[in-house]
Enzyme design. Sequence first.
Site, mmCIF file in Angstrom:
data_model
loop_
_atom_site.group_PDB
_atom_site.id
_atom_site.type_symbol
_atom_site.label_atom_id
_atom_site.label_comp_id
_atom_site.label_asym_id
_atom_site.label_seq_id
_atom_site.Cartn_x
_atom_site.Cartn_y
_atom_site.Cartn_z
ATOM 1 C CD GLU A 122 -29.410 -83.952 1.244
ATOM 2 O OE1 GLU A 122 -29.651 -83.536 0.271
ATOM 3 O OE2 GLU A 122 -29.306 -82.675 2.323
ATOM 4 C CB CYS B 102 -34.223 -78.743 1.022
ATOM 5 S SG CYS B 102 -35.183 -80.078 0.306
ATOM 6 C CD GLU C 274 -28.020 -78.740 -10.532
ATOM 7 O OE1 GLU C 274 -27.821 -78.017 -11.182
ATOM 8 O OE2 GLU C 274 -28.480 -78.677 -8.954
ATOM 9 C CB CYS D 103 -31.036 -82.999 -2.872
ATOM 10 S SG CYS D 103 -32.162 -81.693 -2.892
ATOM 11 C CB CYS E 270 -33.994 -84.004 2.494
ATOM 12 S SG CYS E 270 -33.583 -84.362 0.444
HETATM 13 N N1 THU Z 1 -29.984 -79.481 -2.580
HETATM 14 C C1 THU Z 1 -29.186 -81.118 -2.074
HETATM 15 O O1 THU Z 1 -28.710 -81.605 -2.999
HETATM 16 N N2 THU Z 1 -28.967 -81.275 -1.285
HETATM 17 C C2 THU Z 1 -29.186 -80.055 -0.037
HETATM 18 O O2 THU Z 1 -29.396 -80.493 1.518
HETATM 19 C C3 THU Z 1 -29.638 -78.938 -0.761
HETATM 20 C C4 THU Z 1 -30.284 -78.377 -1.994
HETATM 21 C C5 THU Z 1 -29.038 -79.686 -4.040
HETATM 22 C C6 THU Z 1 -30.543 -79.119 -5.067
HETATM 23 C C7 THU Z 1 -29.378 -78.429 -6.232
HETATM 24 O O3 THU Z 1 -28.969 -79.455 -7.410
HETATM 25 C C8 THU Z 1 -28.818 -78.071 -5.779
HETATM 26 O O4 THU Z 1 -28.434 -78.495 -4.343
HETATM 27 C C9 THU Z 1 -28.941 -75.612 -5.380
HETATM 28 O O5 THU Z 1 -29.895 -76.373 -4.683
#
Ligand code: THU
Length: 131
Positions: free
Chosen positions: A58, A89, A47, A56, A92
Amino acid sequence: MTDIDVRRLIEEALRAKERAYAPYSNFRVGAALLAQDGSIYTGCNVENASYGATCCAERVAIFSAVADGKRSFKAIAVVSDSCGFTFPCGICRQVMLEFDIPVVIVADSGGTYKEYTLEDLLPNGFKEFGV
Ligand code: THU
């Protein structure tokens, strides 16, 4: 995908989740990507204070594999801190389509999992300009 492949990917994703940098959402995600040659690349969410610069788990795994010269993949597994399944998401899913990752495994922390095709998750996805 053998059950052993799936279990291994989920274990690697759970390990990667421990390395998540998620001070803003406190929602840790881990991913593990199986390349055609059998190698595994992992990723965690990273983040950022701007929020928008967050990446993310992925995509971290996919970009890491591509940066290492891999472009052919068998499957990706995704785990999170949620007690249920966490689905990738939209961004991704689009990146998965770019590299034709055919199978997406979502698993909960107890090891229960579901397998989807990318076509299930992103039907009629945009791939080519088609000019
Ligand atoms: N996030 C992911 O890393 N992968 C997903 O499939 C959904 C969301 C992360 C992004 C962010 O750091 C946190 O989850 C909240 O959205």
